[in-house]
Write a protein that holds these residues in place. Structure first.
Motif, mmCIF file in Angstrom:
data_model
loop_
_atom_site.group_PDB
_atom_site.id
_atom_site.type_symbol
_atom_site.label_atom_id
_atom_site.label_comp_id
_atom_site.label_asym_id
_atom_site.label_seq_id
_atom_site.Cartn_x
_atom_site.Cartn_y
_atom_site.Cartn_z
ATOM 1 N N PHE A 81 -17.516 -84.735 -23.720
ATOM 2 C CA PHE A 81 -16.464 -84.486 -24.703
ATOM 3 C C PHE A 81 -15.227 -85.307 -24.350
ATOM 4 N N ASP A 82 -14.781 -86.135 -25.278
ATOM 5 C CA ASP A 82 -13.610 -86.987 -25.074
ATOM 6 C C ASP A 82 -12.402 -86.290 -25.686
ATOM 7 N N MET A 83 -11.635 -85.610 -24.858
ATOM 8 C CA MET A 83 -10.500 -84.819 -25.321
ATOM 9 C C MET A 83 -9.458 -85.702 -25.999
ATOM 10 N N GLU A 84 -9.195 -86.862 -25.429
ATOM 11 C CA GLU A 84 -8.174 -87.747 -26.009
ATOM 12 C C GLU A 84 -8.596 -88.210 -27.404
ATOM 13 N N ARG A 85 -9.850 -88.552 -27.545
ATOM 14 C CA ARG A 85 -10.338 -88.972 -28.868
ATOM 15 C C ARG A 85 -10.269 -87.817 -29.866
ATOM 16 N N PHE A 86 -10.609 -86.612 -29.422
ATOM 17 C CA PHE A 86 -10.517 -85.434 -30.282
ATOM 18 C C PHE A 86 -9.081 -85.242 -30.762
ATOM 19 N N ARG A 87 -8.134 -85.336 -29.840
ATOM 20 C CA ARG A 87 -6.724 -85.170 -30.199
ATOM 21 C C ARG A 87 -6.279 -86.259 -31.171
#
Length: 146
Positions: free
Chosen positions: A9-15
């Motif tokens: 899971f890429d948190m930065e991309r999600f944000r």
């Protein structure tokens, strides 16, 4: 700890994606509120501007006063309808561009208020989901760092 969980899971991309979607909805709301539908009757005697708040401008050429009251009233009503239709076409186009629903544009014309309500509801649901996901990821992160 590769258990198929949040490792990929890429948190930065999600944000970034969440921020981009929220920005798009905010731009949509601002754009929709600034649109103005315009129309003139065929003789140019009646001019109308119609916004999200309703009739915003009514222009009557001096020659319009030569019409009977019934004929003038009918022209005003027809021109208001045309300006309203112009506004809804603009709203339809704008929403299709932002929301990517070009194949389903007819429903925007049928009930634009319902569509605006759906946009607001979708924005709220998205915000709640993002908060839930971020909260859950934070809890998992705290548990893993213990």
């Amino acid at each position: 700890m590769a258990d198929g969980g949040f490792d990929d899971f890429d948190m930065e991309r999600f944000r970034e994606r969440a921020d981009a979607r929220i920005d798009a909805v905010e731009r949509l709301q601002g754009t929709l509120s600034s649109l103005v539908g315009r129309a003139r009757d065929e003789d140019g005697l009646v001019g109308v501007e119609f916004s999200a708040r309703g009739l915003s401008e009514l222009e009557l050429h001096p020659k319009a006063m030569r019409l009977s009251s019934g004929e003038l009233a009918e022209r005003i009503k027809e021109t208001v309808r045309a300006a309203s239709d112009d506004l809804y076409r603009q709203m339809n186009r704008t929403m299709a561009e932002v929301l990517g629903q070009e194949g389903d544009q007819a429903r925007f014309l049928d009930d634009p208020e319902a569509v605006l309500a759906q946009v607001r509801e979708a924005e709220s649901a998205f915000d709640r989901t993002a908060e839930d996901v971020l909260g859950e990821l934070d809890r998992i992160s705290r548990r893993l760092s213990m």
